[in-house]
Design an enzyme around this catalytic site. Structure first.
Site, short mmCIF file in Angstrom:
data_model
loop_
_atom_site.label_atom_id
_atom_site.label_comp_id
_atom_site.label_asym_id
_atom_site.label_seq_id
_atom_site.Cartn_x
_atom_site.Cartn_y
_atom_site.Cartn_z
N ARG A 121 0.91 -1.02 0.25
CA ARG A 121 0.12 -0.05 -0.13
C ARG A 121 0.86 1.25 0.08
NH1 ARG A 121 -3.21 -2.81 3.90
NH2 ARG A 121 -5.16 -3.91 2.90
N LYS A 143 2.62 11.88 -9.92
CA LYS A 143 1.63 10.94 -10.68
C LYS A 143 2.57 9.96 -11.06
CE LYS A 143 -1.80 14.56 -12.76
NZ LYS A 143 -2.05 15.15 -13.96
N GLU A 185 7.86 20.56 -22.90
CA GLU A 185 7.15 20.95 -21.48
C GLU A 185 7.33 22.19 -20.86
OE1 GLU A 185 4.62 18.99 -20.49
OE2 GLU A 185 4.85 16.91 -21.22
N LYS A 227 5.90 23.79 -11.15
CA LYS A 227 5.11 22.48 -10.59
C LYS A 227 5.07 22.30 -9.24
CE LYS A 227 4.07 18.01 -11.95
NZ LYS A 227 4.27 17.03 -13.10
N GLU A 237 -5.23 17.05 -8.40
CA GLU A 237 -6.02 17.45 -9.50
C GLU A 237 -7.51 17.46 -9.38
OE1 GLU A 237 -4.05 16.42 -12.96
OE2 GLU A 237 -5.85 16.47 -14.31
N ARG A 241 -4.49 21.95 -10.97
CA ARG A 241 -3.51 21.34 -11.58
C ARG A 241 -3.73 20.96 -12.87
NH1 ARG A 241 0.03 16.44 -8.90
NH2 ARG A 241 0.98 15.79 -10.59
N ASN A 245 -2.11 20.06 -17.96
CA ASN A 245 -2.33 19.01 -19.09
C ASN A 245 -2.73 19.92 -20.43
OD1 ASN A 245 -2.49 16.83 -17.22
ND2 ASN A 245 -4.55 17.57 -16.70
N HIS A 248 -2.14 18.44 -23.76
CA HIS A 248 -2.04 16.97 -23.25
C HIS A 248 -3.22 15.95 -23.90
CE1 HIS A 248 1.36 18.06 -21.18
NE2 HIS A 248 1.54 16.84 -20.99
N HIS A 252 -2.33 13.03 -26.15
CA HIS A 252 -2.46 11.60 -25.63
C HIS A 252 -3.45 11.02 -26.57
CE1 HIS A 252 -2.00 12.61 -20.93
NE2 HIS A 252 -0.88 12.44 -21.58
N HIS A 265 6.71 11.84 -26.49
CA HIS A 265 5.84 12.38 -25.75
C HIS A 265 5.78 13.84 -25.91
CE1 HIS A 265 2.68 13.00 -22.58
NE2 HIS A 265 3.46 13.79 -22.20
P1 NAD Z 1 11.22 7.90 -21.74
O1 NAD Z 1 11.37 7.72 -20.34
O2 NAD Z 1 10.85 6.91 -22.67
O3 NAD Z 1 12.95 8.42 -22.19
C1 NAD Z 1 13.06 8.79 -23.44
C2 NAD Z 1 14.41 8.16 -23.76
O4 NAD Z 1 15.68 8.49 -23.40
C3 NAD Z 1 14.26 6.48 -23.73
O5 NAD Z 1 14.94 5.97 -24.98
C4 NAD Z 1 15.36 6.51 -22.41
O6 NAD Z 1 15.99 5.13 -22.40
C5 NAD Z 1 16.22 7.54 -23.21
N1 NAD Z 1 17.31 7.93 -21.93
C6 NAD Z 1 16.82 8.32 -20.72
N2 NAD Z 1 17.68 9.19 -20.03
C7 NAD Z 1 18.70 9.26 -20.88
C8 NAD Z 1 19.99 9.78 -20.66
N3 NAD Z 1 20.50 10.36 -19.85
N4 NAD Z 1 20.96 9.45 -21.71
C9 NAD Z 1 20.67 8.84 -22.81
N5 NAD Z 1 19.37 8.03 -23.12
C10 NAD Z 1 18.51 8.44 -22.09
O7 NAD Z 1 10.50 9.31 -22.17
P2 NAD Z 1 10.36 10.78 -21.30
O8 NAD Z 1 10.20 11.65 -22.34
O9 NAD Z 1 11.53 11.00 -20.40
O10 NAD Z 1 8.96 10.49 -20.26
C11 NAD Z 1 7.98 10.20 -21.00
C12 NAD Z 1 7.10 9.67 -20.10
O11 NAD Z 1 6.87 10.29 -19.31
C13 NAD Z 1 5.59 9.42 -20.82
O12 NAD Z 1 5.37 8.05 -20.41
C14 NAD Z 1 4.58 10.46 -19.96
O13 NAD Z 1 3.24 9.99 -20.00
C15 NAD Z 1 5.51 10.35 -18.81
N6 NAD Z 1 5.10 11.94 -18.07
C16 NAD Z 1 4.64 11.70 -16.80
C17 NAD Z 1 4.46 12.85 -15.95
C18 NAD Z 1 4.10 12.88 -14.56
O14 NAD Z 1 3.65 13.95 -14.13
N7 NAD Z 1 4.16 11.75 -14.03
C19 NAD Z 1 4.70 14.13 -16.66
C20 NAD Z 1 5.04 14.13 -18.04
C21 NAD Z 1 5.34 12.93 -18.80
N1 GLY Z 2 2.21 16.38 -16.02
C1 GLY Z 2 0.77 16.68 -15.39
C2 GLY Z 2 0.99 16.67 -13.89
O1 GLY Z 2 2.02 16.35 -13.40
O2 GLY Z 2 -0.27 17.10 -13.24
#
Ligand code: NAD
Ligand code: GLY
Length: 363
Positions: A121, A143, A185, A227, A237, A241, A245, A248, A252, A265
């Site tokens: 949990r 998130k 972003e 943020k 949210e 918050r 988005n 987004h 999405h 993304h």
């Molecule tokens: P990702 O995690 O897929 O990383 C992008 C690529 O870069 C991957 O191929 C990874 O292996 C590579 N990589 C990572 N760090 C590296 C480094 N230092 N050197 C070389 N390569 C590296 O993608 P992302 O853009 O980081 O994240 C996208 C994801 O984040 C999506 O799933 C999205 O939904 C999520 N997201 C979440 C939130 C949240 O608030 N939780 C906010 C925005 C996005």
């Molecule tokens: N990336 C949107 C949020 O964290 O709310």
């Protein structure tokens, strides 16, 4: 020097440390007081680059850690991999005082965070984001989740980290395309809440594109500060918050309709912001100047805003209905009132979005 931003809300408070070389900072990791088992979750690309370094630092800090290495890619942000992390936590007899360290981009952060949210949990998770996108956005705010066939991030939980460690050195290995996806972003924060940041991006675009250290640090610190403020005011949210988005809901839908393979993304978010601005203009919420200024900025950073011919407006609009921001009253969109000011508008109908997308894609 380590720059730290505090994220605080009801029932939680944690630091986001930002500096070069934090993966090697033994003292910082000692202060995290990790005990009773640590599992580092990463992917094969990031693990090859940074896992040994982090493990060595932890060892020097007196912490032993196991690792769980998943395949790289958005398509692996799945229930199957979430379960794999949980299996490993069970196998190592992790308890309620154990910790997960998410070492990677947003995919690993969301996936490992969701496993930590569910194990017994909820156990501690430390986010160690290694992409610009995760450093300016995904690692902060709690998130977590996974994708399913019906859509992105539809299964998940709010689970705040115990600490976020942003080692800006890790960006040295990040491909330019991934780096720019993170800049999308940052542009988002400028559009929704920081007109000064918009001016800064316009004036420092060359430094950002050259990946100058000072420019990167400015983007991370400013974004994390925004943020933190939004998350403090509306952690789960229930209201404000949702401005985060911006772009987004369109993004999405674009991502899920193309099987997460067409765009990164951040690239989909860039197109989503362009669509949102145009939609805003079509209903009289966003003025032409605002649309054009955002468009110029997106183009300055090289975003391709065209959409593939094979995408169907009707299916895209229907995918937007699956979005978490949609409810029985319709689709909620974040729209710009001006540069630096966003409004949350609920109740858009499928037919209205269909018509708009049809028009945009034909143009
Ligand atoms: P990702 O995690 O897929 O990383 C992008 C690529 O870069 C991957 O191929 C990874 O292996 C590579 N990589 C990572 N760090 C590296 C480094 N230092 N050197 C070389 N390569 C590296 O993608 P992302 O853009 O980081 O994240 C996208 C994801 O984040 C999506 O799933 C999205 O939904 C999520 N997201 C979440 C939130 C949240 O608030 N939780 C906010 C925005 C996005
Ligand atoms: N990336 C949107 C949020 O964290 O709310």
């Amino acid at each position: 020097m380590v720059d730290s931003v505090q994220v605080q809300g009801e029932g939680f408070a944690y630091p986001v440390h930002i500096a070069a070389g934090l993966l090697d900072d033994i003292e910082l990791w000692q202060q995290a007081s990790l005990r009773d088992g640590v599992l580092i979750v990463s992917n094969d690309v990031v693990a090859d680059l940074y896992l040994a370094r982090l493990q060595q630092t932890l060892q020097r800090a007196g912490i032993s850690a196991s690792s769980c290495i998943l395949p790289d890619g958005e398509q692996h942000k799945s229930i199957a991999n979430w379960q794999l992390i949980l299996d490993q936590l069970l196998t190592m007899h992790a308890n309620r005082r154990s910790s997960v360290i998410a070492l990677g981009g947003g995919v690993i952060g969301d996936l490992a965070g969701f496993a930590a949210a569910c194990y017994m949990r909820g156990i501690n998770v430390i986010q160690v984001p290694t992409t610009l996108l995760a450093q300016v956005d995904a690692s902060v705010g709690g998130k977590t989740g996974v994708n399913v066939a019906q859509g992105k991030n539809l299964i998940g939980a709010f689970h705040q980290p115990g600490m976020v460690v942003i080692d800006t050195d890790t960006l040295a290995t990040l491909p330019q395309r991934e780096y720019l996806a993170g800049v999308a972003e940052v542009i988002k924060y400028a559009m929704i809440m920081d007109a000064e940041l918009c001016v800064w991006l316009e004036q420092h675009a060359a430094a950002v594109l050259r990946r100058e250290t000072a420019a990167i640090e400015h983007m991370i610190r400013t974004s994390v500060t925004h943020k933190a403020a939004v998350v403090a005011a509306d952690t789960r949210e229930q209201g404000r918050r949702a401005v985060l988005n911006y772009g987004h809901s369109f993004a999405h839908a674009l991502e899920s309709q193309t099987g997460y393979t067409q765009w990164l993304h951040g690239e989909a978010v860039a197109i989503g912001m362009h669509l949102a601005a145009n939609f805003g203009r079509s209903i009289g919420c966003t003025d032409q100047h605002c649309v054009e200024r955002q468009l110029a900025l997106l183009k300055r950073f090289g975003f391709d805003l065209s959409m593939p011919q094979q995408l169907q407006p009707q299916q895209l609009a229907e995918a937007m209905l699956m979005d978490k921001k949609a409810d029985h009253a319709g689709i909620t969109l974040v729209l710009l009132r001006s540069i630096g000011e966003a409004v949350i508008k609920p109740g858009f109908e499928l037919s209205q979005l269909h018509e708009f997308l049809q028009h945009s894609m034909a143009a």
